[in-house]
Structure formats: C-alpha cells, structure tokens
Write a protein that holds these residues in place. Structure first.
Motif, short mmCIF file in Angstrom:
data_model
loop_
_atom_site.label_atom_id
_atom_site.label_comp_id
_atom_site.label_asym_id
_atom_site.label_seq_id
_atom_site.Cartn_x
_atom_site.Cartn_y
_atom_site.Cartn_z
N TYR C 369 109.93 5.55 -19.40
CA TYR C 369 109.19 4.52 -20.13
C TYR C 369 107.69 4.79 -20.05
CZ TYR C 369 113.41 1.54 -19.93
OH TYR C 369 114.67 1.00 -20.05
N THR C 376 102.20 6.96 -26.61
CA THR C 376 101.93 6.16 -27.81
C THR C 376 100.43 5.90 -27.98
OG1 THR C 376 104.03 5.08 -27.39
CG2 THR C 376 102.63 4.07 -29.03
N VAL C 377 99.70 5.77 -26.87
CA VAL C 377 98.28 5.39 -26.99
C VAL C 377 97.30 6.48 -26.56
CG1 VAL C 377 98.65 2.92 -26.79
CG2 VAL C 377 98.44 4.28 -24.71
N GLN C 394 97.97 -2.24 -23.38
CA GLN C 394 99.14 -2.17 -24.26
C GLN C 394 100.27 -1.36 -23.61
OE1 GLN C 394 98.16 -0.70 -28.22
NE2 GLN C 394 100.34 -0.37 -28.62
N ARG C 397 101.85 -3.20 -20.68
CA ARG C 397 102.70 -4.27 -21.16
C ARG C 397 104.03 -3.70 -21.68
NH1 ARG C 397 103.19 -10.12 -21.85
NH2 ARG C 397 105.32 -9.95 -22.57
N GLN C 398 103.93 -2.59 -22.40
CA GLN C 398 105.14 -1.99 -22.98
C GLN C 398 106.14 -1.61 -21.88
OE1 GLN C 398 104.44 0.94 -26.04
NE2 GLN C 398 106.40 1.95 -25.69
N ASP C 401 107.65 -4.72 -20.28
CA ASP C 401 108.66 -5.34 -21.15
C ASP C 401 109.97 -4.55 -21.14
OD1 ASP C 401 106.99 -7.37 -21.81
OD2 ASP C 401 106.44 -6.62 -23.79
N LEU C 402 109.84 -3.23 -21.14
CA LEU C 402 111.04 -2.40 -21.13
C LEU C 402 111.78 -2.53 -19.81
CD1 LEU C 402 109.59 0.76 -22.90
CD2 LEU C 402 111.56 -0.55 -23.70
N ALA C 404 111.78 -5.03 -17.87
CA ALA C 404 112.40 -6.36 -17.82
C ALA C 404 113.71 -6.39 -18.59
CB ALA C 404 111.44 -7.40 -18.38
#
Lengths: 280, 306, 418
Positions: C369, C376-377, C394, C397-398, C401-402, C404
């Motif tokens: 992840y 991505t950034v 960002q 957070r990504q 979230d993954l 979780a």
C-alpha cells in the motif's frame, strides 16, 4: 458529372489523409520489429531500420523450451475456432428466439440480461474460476472456449439485424407449414449471414487477443494460447528493454487475425445485401 | 416504455400460446449467460456489501462501502470514485462521438462508387485493432518519445507530451480511437451496403444531393446498427483501462486516472486485496453504464417512432 | 447449406480434438513464478537442468505475469494450489497473517543444508515471521545505481565514486555545469530510492504497525529531490530516464540490479554500478526485494512431495550461477562466494559486509500500500505539480484507509472504534 467528381475527390482526400495517419503507427511498429535494440534507442528518428535484422523474430521463435510458439499457435487456432463456431451457432439461435418467436416478456427478458451483462467484470474472476473448477475444466481448453459464450453483445447485434427482416417473410413460410427450425435454418440464417460473419470475426479476434483469463485457467505452458503465451515473454507493461522482440511477437501473433480479416472482408463487402435479399 | 407497448400489441395479436419452444432457441444462450455471466455478476454485487481480501470469506458490512464511497468526503475511496468517474466520463465524452463519426464518415466515403482500393482502405483502418494492447502502447510511447520519436524530431520540438494536459488526454483518446474504429467501420459498411440501391436511384431522379441522401436515406436505413454501436462503444469506453495505464499511468496529478484503474488497483494491487470496496466501486460504475444505456435506448426509441 | 454443414463438421471435429487433453503425472511438482521476459528463460533453464537429473519428483514451471491474481483465485477456491511458489519478500507478512503459507521448518529439519547460514542473511530474514521460517530465498533484487564512466570523466567528477556513495551534495554541485540535454540523475524507480533515503535519515514507513508516510524524514527526502529537479539535474518528468541513460546523457541511473544485462547490449555505453545516492557517505541503503520459494497452504501436498521440493531447493542452492545471468543478487552462499560470480556486476552488493547490510527490505505488512500510495503522488511532488505537504497527507490517508479495509478480523475492531 461535376458534382460527382467533387464528392469523389472529397472522399479520396478524407480517406487518404486519415489512412496515412492510421497506417503510420502500424508501419512504424512493423519496421521497428526489424531494428536492433541500439537502433531503436538512437536519438533522432528514422522510419526504416539502419540495418535490417531478423534477430528479434529468431529470438522469439527459437525460444522453444519456455515458449513453444507453434504449439501455442495451434492451441489458439483450435480455441478461437471452436469458440467462434459456437458463438455463431448460439447467438443466431438466441437472436432468432428473441425476434421470431412470440413469448411473454421476451423484450423485458432480453433487455434485462443485456443490462446485467453491462456491469464491469472485476472480482467476477473469482466466482468464474470456481465454476470452471467445479466443472473440472481447469487446464482444459473448454475453460477458455465456453465462458465467453454467455456474452449478450453479439446477440444484441444479430437481433438488431434480424429485426430488420420483414415478418411477412417467415409468416408466408409458416403458412406453407414450415417449422421454426426450418425457418431459422433456411430463411433467416442465409439472410443474416453477413452479420454472422462479422460476429464471428469479432469473436475470433476477441478470443485470440484475450490474455488475462487464459493465464488464470491454463497452467500447462503447452496448453497456453499465443497471446497469453507471448505476454509471458514480455513484461506486460515493460519499458523499452525488449521493444524489437515485443514488436516481432505482436506481428507473429497478428498473422491469423489479419488473414481471417482479409478473407472475411470479401464476404461482408460483397454479400452484405440484407435488403436486396429480402426483395429477391 | 415504448417497447412494452409493442409487446402488448404483439401478444394480443398472436393470442396466448403456452408453448415452451422459445427455449429451444434462447435456451442454450440463456443457460450459458446464467452460469458464466449472471452468477459471477451477482457474486460481484454481493461482494460490494462486504469487506473481503479475496482469500477468506467475505464479511458482510451492509451499505458501509457505499456510504464511504458516496458520502465520506475525507475518505480516499470517495476521492477515487469522484476523480475516477470524472476522468472516465471525460474519456467517454471525448471518444464515443468520434468513435461513431469517424468510421461513419469513412464508410460513407467508401460507398462512393468511384473510390478504388476499398478493401485496402478498410484494412488500413481495421488492422490497428488487431495489434495487442501492450505492443500498441509501446508504439505510441515511441512515437511521442521526446528524443527518439518521430513527432518531436519532425517538429524539432522538445515537448514532453504525456505529462501535460490536454496533451495526455489527446494521446490516450487518439490511441484508443486508432484501435477502436475498425469494428464500427465494418458494421457501418455492412449496414450501408445493405441499403437498397433503388432508394438511391430514385433519390437521384429527384435530384437529391449526397448530403441529403445521407440524411434521408442512409442514416435512417442503418438506424439499428448505429444504435448498437453507440450503446456498445459507450459501454466499452466506460471500461477503459489499458491505454491510460500504459501511456500516462494516471498522471499528471491523477488527471487520467480512470475508474477501472482504481478498481483493479484495489482488487489486484500491490498490497492485500480490498475487493469489497473495489466491487462497490464497480457496482456504482455498472449503474452509471446501465443508466446511460437506458437513456440511450429511450432516446433512440423515441426518435425511431418519429 | 452445404457450406454450413461443412463448418458444422469442422466445428464438431475441433471440439472433439479439444477434449482429448492429456493427463499429468501426480509426482509433478507444480512451480508457479512471476518471472516474465528473460528472467523466466533463466529460471526455465534451471528447472530443465534439474529435471535432467531424473528426479523422482520433476518440476513443471508455470510462469504467470498475473501470478498474484492467480494465487488469490486458487487460494479462494482451495483447488489447483501449486506445490511451490516464488513470491516477493513484501508479500510474506500479509500471506502469513492470512494463513496462506506453510512453514518450511519441517523441511529444514530433514535437509540440514537448507539453513540460514547457507544464504545471504538479508534474503533469509524476510521469510522469518515470529520465529518460524516460511521461505527459502532465491535472490535479492533491488535498487542499484549505474554510472556513465565517460560522462564522469568528461565533467571531472569521477571522485564522486571514491567512497562508493554519491551524495545529494555532490549531485547538487553539478548545478549549472552540465551541457544542455544532459542530466545528473534520472527518475527510474524513484519510489525505491526515496524510501531508502527515508531509512538513511533514520525514518521508517511504520510505527507499531501503523503506516507513517507523512513524516519529517520523508518530507526532507522529497524536498531534497525537488531541489534537484528545480536545479535541472533530474531528467524531465515523462521522459524515459532509462533510455536517456542508454543514450549517454545521464551520469547516474537509479534502476534495478537486473538492468545490467540490458545495459550490456548497448555497445556505446561505458557503465559501472554503485549504491543509490544518499545524504552522507556513512549511511546508505539500497531498497531491495527478494524472490523467495514458498509453499502455499494445501492439504494435497504429500510429505514425499515436500521432500522432492527440498531436493529441488537444494539443487538451486548449489546450482544457481545461472540465475546470476539474470542480473540478480543470488542468495545462495555457494554462489555469491564463488570467484566465478565476481564477473557479474551485481556481485558489488555482496562484496563487503557493509554492502550486504545496505540491502534493505521493508518488512512492513502493508508495504505494498505504501509504495502504491507514494507512487501516486511522488512524481507530482518532485516536479512541483503539487505541494509536498499535500501529497504526503494524501498518501498517508490513502494507506490508512486501505489498512482499515483489510483483514476480516480487523473489521469488528474498527466498528467498535466508531
């Protein structure tokens, strides 16, 4: 007379310009397959190879241990051939059913399955594998031939064409006592032959170029299809490391589909005479 | 709505026959559809209500995935849905009209009796569709390669095309069209050549010009195939994946990151699979596709009934 | 109609042909690997050579570019699970937690040569989870930095290599000195060099199992790279840094160890290999991964077959010089201590204890992840399209979230927290 020639020149102008644009990448890829890696990486552009080499083809074709290309070719021919035959058969039967036989809710049924088939298939690979596995088809060509037969798009296409055939046609035959099967086989099939050829062509190409599903259900390297097999030889999203070989393998894999296209093209240009046939 | 009316008329005309003979025709396809399309699709929809890593059993979480996707503004998944959908819609809006217009124009041009080499022209437009996507992407990357490619060398430019908009989109769209118009062209060619020559002849007698003939004869006669290609091209464009992945990998700033890229990354990405969320996203994408198709159907049916 | 019948017959005939599929030997060891391209050919050579020794349990290698998708598919259905699988190091923690891997410990008991001492420590350790061994390593492969000898001489900076570590400071000193169209470094595999430099700075991508991307260390590394980009020292965004290096216009190319074979094929290129750039000479890491042999959980694998697998692993241990040809750092001590191995450029990375220790494999369960979110950034941050702070928030957070979303067992905990 003048009017005709203006349209003619306009048509030519449009066709030629767009063809040049369309054919350029194809030729570029073709010539690249005859370039050595150093030639491809040279700064500055040249369409033709500085030196024509067939090394890319040799290295793709001679890798017989991990990549039995001839075997893959035959596998693909059998798989795509059988798939295409079955698609044409099943699709034409279904389209006949949806257009020529009256039953309650047939439009609702058809458009429901069409809508359902439009959901993108992402995790579907897991249940599909389970089904194929339960049928005992893993590692068998059936796993690649059969699942695609449930597609609805082709039925939609053939159904559209069948809708264009006037009802009077089969009704007069029915009065003469012809059965549904006779009408399907003797009247409707010949009339929609061109669109069936188109369907068959699309199915063949689709099946030929599929690579994800075959690599999931076929384990034995000798049973792979050519597109899935060649995918192994190249990193799927690889950089420029093997450009020449990638182009060479793409061209080898294209040969049957190009031949089939050239063969089929004659049919749908010359015999696509739906309305004329109806009148005759 | 219209179709149901049609159905009513038809069934009344024919009287009710309780025969099962339709299954002899639609049966084989229906069975295959049920087994290989419907069951997997239902499973995919079921998965959208779960948390699932593809290995264990899916765990039911109700509407939680959809709530997150649609309403949780701080969530990455909400951002991905919004951004992915926006980019996908942009791609659909850019490609689909051209995917219809270009082959239609070519098909009409090829109908001109004076045009020679029809097969050659047709083959040139069709062959790009036979090249595998990975090879096609390499070709296009080379063509626009800032140092090695023909474009910059012929223009004597040093532009890096893929990292700026609108260039990135232009290349993706163009590459997609390059590979995609052949199929539609063939359908239009077959349909147009099926239009009766008598119609054109009588139009000639009436002194109709080529434009007039196209709109009042050709277009109405190929209504259904046209309809088919619009629906199928749209559904296909919504599933765009390989081209942006290979040409821009979603950049710059995720402006070409389409839905299917997010969905596949979640389901089959580099880490543990997040298949539940991926399924929820694909269900939402599916709903968008189906709604747009239904809309297209309604418009087409209205038009065809005059 | 005749023609139609002909097609019908051909169709039926081909179907019959199709169903005549052969049956396979129950003693065959099915071996899945993700080695596409040339790598696959070298692996096939090893497998073939092993099969020629006429073992009781011969191998059948199945290469798949989508191997992990395939693994998910068969693990989910429990059928068709391969006997032996080559996986990447970063998959091990997750696979173990999901109970997908079988312990290798029983094999090691009966085959004493399959032990930690016979392998490169950095390749062995990722297979150890809570004291249990799950994998036997084939190789380490990861970031390396190639340099262009002629260009170093041209700019008079060959001394950068003296301590085997090129520093950011040294690279920055080239600002304004390079000809137009020439660059100091390229951006190939830049996620990897970024992560390695986070470690160089004493940072990490996790703390107590929680992802840590938005950290001062990460910010420092990305800012440093952005500074290089602003100074015009990195190849432009969107250009193929690998091709520019082969074209002779980049001093340093951060790329994979396996790229050496491709560089060799470019006759005009006079190249060498060293560590990826770092902040200071004393502290350097090369972000790595490893190919590891493992056994996916399966009830069908017999003890006899497991012995057959052990025999193959032992064979590979003794005979994987072939694998050096693929440009990978071979994990077997038999190989990397063999003088013959020195001809391969990647032997640089096992030439001293310090070098071996620089081979850093992230063992964070959610490494996948992290790399994806950073990728991505990262480029947008380095080239100034987005602010570094925003990009890191960002990405952080990504990954959160993954994480979780992952693992069924964690679902309840998350719900309680709400």
């Amino acid at each position: 007379m003048r009017k005709i020639s203006i349209t003619k020149y306009l048509a030519y102008f449009f066709l030629v310009t767009s063809c040049v644009v369309w054919v350029f990448p194809v030729l570029f890829g073709f010539f690249t397959s005859f370039k050595a890696q150093g030639d491809i990486m040279t700064v500055g552009f040249s369409m033709l190879p500085a030196n024509w080499v067939i090394q890319n083809y040799i290295s793709v074709l001679t890798n017989t241990s991990s990549a039995p290309i001839v075997q893959w070719f035959l596998n693909s021919l059998v798989i795509s051939g059988s798939h295409t035959f079955l698609v044409v058969l099943i699709v034409s039967l279904a389209a006949f059913g949806y257009t020529r036989i009256d039953f309650k809710g047939k439009e609702t049924l058809f458009f429901t399955i069409l809508a359902l088939s439009m959901f993108p298939a992402v995790v579907n690979i897991i249940p599909s594998y389970k089904i194929v596995e339960a049928l005992g088809w893993v590692n068998s060509p059936l796993a690649v031939i059969v699942p695609g037969l449930g597609g609805v798009g082709n039925v939609f296409l053939v159904r559209q064409f069948m809708l264009g055939i006037p009802k009077e046609f089969d009704e007069s035959a029915r009065m003469d006592g012809a059965s549904d099967f006779t009408i399907y086989f003797k009247i409707i099939l010949p009339l929609v032959k061109p669109v069936l050829i188109v369907t068959g062509l699309f199915s063949f190409i689709g099946s030929w170029n599929d690579f994800l599903w075959p690599t999931i259900v076929l384990n034995d390297v000798n049973k792979l299809t050519i597109t899935a097999g060649l995918q192994l030889l190249q990193d799927l999203y690889g950089g420029y490391a093997m450009t020449g070989e990638l182009m060479a393998s793409a061209i080898i894999a294209m040969i049957p589909t190009v031949l089939l296209f050239l063969f089929a093209q004659k049919y749908f240009i010359e015999s696509m005479n739906l309305n004329a046939g109806v009148k005759g | 709505m219209q179709s149901e009316n049609l159905l009513v008329v038809e069934t009344e005309k024919k009287k009710k026959r309780k025969s099962m003979k339709q299954f002899a025709f639609i049966g084989p396809h229906l069975v295959l559809f049920l087994i290989f399309i419907l069951i997997p699709t239902i499973y995919g929809i079921y998965a959208s209500f779960t948390q699932w890593n593809l290995i264990g059993e899916p765990e039911w979480v109700g509407l939680s995935n959809f709530k997150t996707l649609l309403f949780d503004k701080s969530s990455t998944f909400h951002f991905q849905l919004r951004n992915g959908l926006k980019n996908t819609l942009l791609f659909v809006g850019l490609t689909v009209p051209l995917q219809i217009l270009i082959p239609l124009t070519v098909a009409v041009a090829l109908e001109n009796k004076k045009v020679k080499f029809k097969s050659l022209f047709q083959a040139i437009f069709y062959i790009p569709g036979l090249i595998s996507v990975s090879a096609a992407a390499i070709i296009w990357l080379l063509i626009f390669n800032p140092r090695l490619g023909p474009v910059n060398n012929l223009l004597s430019s040093a532009t890096v095309w893929m990292v700026n908009q609108p260039n990135a989109w232009a290349i993706i769209v163009f590459m997609s069209l390059w590979g995609a118009i052949g199929g539609n062209l063939i359908i239009y060619r077959s349909a147009i050549s099926g239009v009766s020559a008598d119609l054109y002849e009588s139009a000639d007698i009436d002194g109709a010009g080529p434009v007039r003939k196209f709109f009042s004869i050709t277009l109405p006669s190929i209504r259904f195939p046209l309809f088919y290609t619009v629906v199928m091209s749209t559904a296909g464009a919504f599933n765009v994946y390989a081209q942006p992945l290979m040409i821009t990998n979603g950049g710059p700033e995720q402006s070409t990151h389409v839905m299917m890229m997010y969905i596949r990354q979640l389901a089959f990405g580099t880490g543990e699979s997040v298949a539940g969320m991926a399924s929820a996203m694909s269900v939402l994408l599916g709903l968008v596709i189906v709604s747009i198709s239904v809309f297209q159907f309604i418009v087409m049916y209205r038009n065809s009934k005059g | 109609m005749n023609r139609f019948k002909k097609y019908l017959l051909t169709g039926i005939a081909s179907l019959v042909l199709v169903t005549l599929s052969g049956c396979s030997n129950p003693n065959t060891i099915t071996f899945w690997n993700p080695l596409t391209g040339d790598d696959g050919a070298y692996m096939d050579n090893m497998v073939e050579a092993y099969n020629e020794t006429d073992p009781e349990f011969p191998l059948e290698a199945v290469i798949s570019p989508d191997m992990y998708t395939k693994i998910y598919t068969v693990m989910n259905s429990g059928e068709g699970v391969p006997d032996l699988t080559l996986i990447h190091a970063d998959r091990v923690p997750g696979f173990v937690r999901l109970g997908m891997l079988e312990s290798i410990d029983p094999l090691m008991k009966n085959n004493t040569d399959l032990n930690a001492d016979n392998y490169l420590e950095q390749a062995w350790v990722p297979g150890t989870v809570d004291g249990t061994q799950y994998t036997i390593p084939l190789d380490i492969h990861g970031s390396a930095m190639y340099y262009n000898v002629d260009m170093l001489e041209k700019y008079g900076v060959s001394n950068f290599l003296d301590d085997d570590v090129v520093t950011f400071e040294e690279i920055l000193s080239l600002k304004g000195k390079l000809d137009e169209g020439q660059y100091a470094i390229n951006n190939a595999l830049i996620e990897w060099t970024t992560l390695a430099n986070v470690v160089n700075r004493g940072g990490n991508i996790e703390q107590d199992g929680k992802p840590t991307i938005d950290t001062p260390e990460m910010k420092e590394v990305v800012s440093q790279l952005r500074q290089l980009a602003e100074a015009g020292l990195i190849t432009p965004n969107g250009e193929d840094g690998y091709a520019i290096f082969q074209g002779g216009d980049v001093l340093f190319s951060t790329d994979g160890t396996w790229t050496s074979t491709a560089h060799d094929s470019v006759e005009t290129l006079n190249w060498g290999v060293t560590n990826t750039y770092a902040f200071e000479p004393g502290t350097f890491n090369n972000r790595s991964s490893a190919h590891l042999f493992s056994m996916l959980e399966s009830e069908e694998r017999t003890d006899e077959k497991e012995q057959g697998i052990a025999d193959f692993l032992n064979y590979v241990r003794e005979n994987s010089m072939e694998w050096a040809k693929a440009g990978q750092i071979v994990a077997s001590r038999d190989v990397f201590e063999d003088p013959e191995y020195e001809q391969y450029p990647q032997s640089f990375f096992t030439s001293s204890e310090e070098e071996k220790e620089s081979l850093h494999i992230f063992e964070y369960e959610h490494y996948g992840y992290v790399e994806q979110a950073l990728a991505t950034v990262l480029v947008d941050m380095i080239y100034g399209n987005i602010e570094i702070e925003d990009g890191l928030v960002q990405a952080q957070r990504q990954v959160e979230d993954l994480v979780a979303q992952g693992g069924a067992g964690e679902v309840e905990a998350a719900e309680v927290a709400e």
